[in-house]
Design an enzyme around this catalytic site. Structure first.
Site, mmCIF file in Angstrom:
data_model
loop_
_atom_site.group_PDB
_atom_site.id
_atom_site.type_symbol
_atom_site.label_atom_id
_atom_site.label_comp_id
_atom_site.label_asym_id
_atom_site.label_seq_id
_atom_site.Cartn_x
_atom_site.Cartn_y
_atom_site.Cartn_z
ATOM 1 N N SER A 82 0.856 -1.188 0.000
ATOM 2 C CA SER A 82 0.000 0.000 0.000
ATOM 3 C C SER A 82 0.891 1.236 0.000
ATOM 4 O O SER A 82 1.692 1.427 0.921
ATOM 5 C CB SER A 82 -0.898 0.016 1.244
ATOM 6 O OG SER A 82 -1.348 1.336 1.474
ATOM 7 N N SER A 141 -15.132 3.870 0.937
ATOM 8 C CA SER A 141 -13.735 3.482 0.707
ATOM 9 C C SER A 141 -13.562 1.963 0.748
ATOM 10 O O SER A 141 -12.779 1.408 -0.030
ATOM 11 C CB SER A 141 -12.806 4.159 1.720
ATOM 12 O OG SER A 141 -13.200 3.837 3.032
ATOM 13 N N SER A 142 -14.294 1.272 1.626
ATOM 14 C CA SER A 142 -14.138 -0.192 1.708
ATOM 15 C C SER A 142 -14.621 -0.844 0.419
ATOM 16 O O SER A 142 -13.955 -1.721 -0.133
ATOM 17 C CB SER A 142 -14.963 -0.787 2.858
ATOM 18 O OG SER A 142 -14.800 -0.049 4.007
ATOM 19 N N ASP A 186 -23.240 -0.008 -1.439
ATOM 20 C CA ASP A 186 -21.927 0.569 -1.772
ATOM 21 C C ASP A 186 -21.265 -0.205 -2.908
ATOM 22 O O ASP A 186 -20.758 0.383 -3.866
ATOM 23 C CB ASP A 186 -21.003 0.545 -0.546
ATOM 24 C CG ASP A 186 -21.577 1.332 0.619
ATOM 25 O OD1 ASP A 186 -22.620 1.975 0.432
ATOM 26 O OD2 ASP A 186 -20.984 1.291 1.705
HETATM 27 C C1 GLA Z 1 -23.203 2.047 5.170
HETATM 28 C C2 GLA Z 1 -23.384 0.641 4.577
HETATM 29 C C3 GLA Z 1 -24.434 0.656 3.464
HETATM 30 C C4 GLA Z 1 -25.719 1.365 3.905
HETATM 31 C C5 GLA Z 1 -25.412 2.704 4.571
HETATM 32 C C6 GLA Z 1 -26.638 3.361 5.179
HETATM 33 O O1 GLA Z 1 -22.622 2.880 4.235
HETATM 34 O O2 GLA Z 1 -22.168 0.168 4.055
HETATM 35 O O3 GLA Z 1 -24.694 -0.662 3.041
HETATM 36 O O4 GLA Z 1 -26.486 0.539 4.749
HETATM 37 O O5 GLA Z 1 -24.445 2.563 5.590
HETATM 38 O O6 GLA Z 1 -27.535 3.733 4.189
#
Ligand code: GLA
Length: 404
Positions: A82, A141-142, A186
């Site tokens: 990294s 970011s994850s 995400d």
């Molecule tokens: C985090 C989680 C998502 C979602 C949001 C809230 O970002 O990773 O999956 O649940 O919280 O909307």
């Protein structure tokens, strides 16, 4: 990759050049394909905590991303560097315990393990990565790290998996190896999000539509409260189980209810009075938020920014009062933004208990908005928020530099 990458990559060229040089310095030029992968962060415009309830969300990608360069090895070693953390991680496949690895490497190792389980991946590889998605700020970011790893490895090892399956695989990696029971928003947003568009996503079926953002009239601005989200993970899991209790209760009256996304307003109204107070409020948020997402996607299609902004603001109020995941810092940023002429709407984004606020604002008021947000926040909290204007919605791409 099916994209015309030349137009998509121009902004990232210098990052990829830097990455390639760092890769060559650390691992040598050598033969074999060098795969470059980029996956952006995301911001959620409407639809807070609906994804794990089988509901709808409306995120967009941002102009910050994770970048990775990967090359196959002849043995079974995984060797990663990294550039941001100036750290290395090394292990031999198959490996079932990743706890000794630095956290950034655990995300990659989780994806590798999932690719092993589902597609028999068992070759080693070496890689270098860097990124500029703020960490722990609720900007995905994850997911960006997971998706960059998954797409890079798919390209490197010629594994065919659809974008939706890739997103699900990354989500599983996060559940199993990182221990956060996140929803799927995400990973899907990062994987399939498109330049100049928001993503209207049904989190149960993963059906989605790319809805154009009115970029000539409005911009997305993000204000990071810089409050670390210490409570986020435990409260997140607590909210999830409260929602499950709501489902169990409502199922007594309609056994087709499998998630709060199945519950309509009339069923909820009929039985809300018999519910435990906290559970009632969590359900009220999810059910009303689902309606707001659908209405806001419609407002965006029609270019009705005023309506869209009101829905964003209503979303924040419900997250604050019903779902109880906001904090004073986020509330203050939202209020300041909403009281600025030319701002259509603002709300907290991500899991809550820290992280960011997203604002939809007319271009010409951005300098005034920035000034006000900084001034008011400094006055009340003694430090400045970090502000980002989203200039571009990056897409996930990979490039294969064949060096046979
Ligand atoms: C985090 C989680 C998502 C979602 C949001 C809230 O970002 O990773 O999956 O649940 O919280 O909307």
């Amino acid at each position: 990759m099916t994209h015309d990458t030349s137009s998509l990559l121009s902004d990232s060229d210098s990052r990829f050049e830097h990455l390639q040089a760092a890769f060559a310095e650390r691992f040598g030029e050598g033969p074999g394909d060098l795969v470059l992968a980029r996956a952006p962060g995301r911001v959620n415009l409407v639809g807070g905590h609906t994804d794990y309830n089988g509901g709808f969300v409306l995120p967009a990608t941002i102009d910050r991303a994770v970048y990775m360069a990967l090359r196959r090895r002849e043995d079974q070693m995984v060797h990663l560097r990294s550039l941001d953390f100036e750290e290395e991680a090394r292990y031999t496949l198959p490996e079932s315990s990743f706890r000794q690895l630095p956290q950034w490497a655990q995300y990659v190792a989780g994806v590798v393990e999932e690719l092993h389980v589902s597609h028999g991946l068992d070759s080693g590889f070496e890689g270098v990565l860097l990124g500029d998605v703020p960490l722990g700020a609720g900007l995905g970011s994850s997911a960006a790290l997971e998706v960059a790893a998954a797409e890079g490895l798919k390209d490197l090892f010629r594994i065919e998996i659809s974008p939706q399956e890739t997103a699900l695989l990354c989500q599983t990696a996060e559940h199993e190896y990182v221990g956060v029971q996140c929803g799927v928003m995400d990973q899907v947003a990062v994987r399939v999000g498109r330049a100049g568009h928001a993503l209207s996503l049904d989190c149960r079926t993963l059906d989605h539509e790319h809805v154009p953002l009115p970029l000539s009239e409005a911009n997305i601005m993000i204000a990071d409260s810089r409050v670390s989200r210490e409570l986020a993970d435990s409260k997140y899991n607590e909210r999830r189980s409260e929602c499950e209790k709501g489902v169990a209760f409502l199922r007594q009256f309609d056994d087709s209810v499998e998630a709060l996304g199945d519950v309509d307003r009339s069923l909820f109204r009929e039985h809300a009075g018999e519910m435990e107070e906290a559970i009632r409020r969590r359900c009220r948020h999810v059910i009303s938020e689902n309606e707001r997402v659908r209405e806001s996607a419609e407002a965006l299609r029609e270019g009705d920014l005023a309506a869209f902004g009101m829905l964003m603001s209503a979303s924040h109020e419900s997250l604050r009062d019903n779902y109880e995941v906001s904090i004073a810092e986020l509330d203050q940023l939202v209020t300041t933004a909403r009281n600025t002429d030319g701002v259509y709407g603002a709300r907290m984004t991500g899991a809550g208990f820290g992280g960011c606020v997203v604002c939809l604002t007319a271009d010409e008021v951005i300098p005034a908005l920035q000034k006000r947000l900084i001034k008011q926040y400094e006055k009340q909290f003694g430090r400045a928020p970090t502000l980002y204007v989203v200039e571009d919605n990056l897409e996930t791409v990979t490039l294969n530099q064949s060096r046979a």
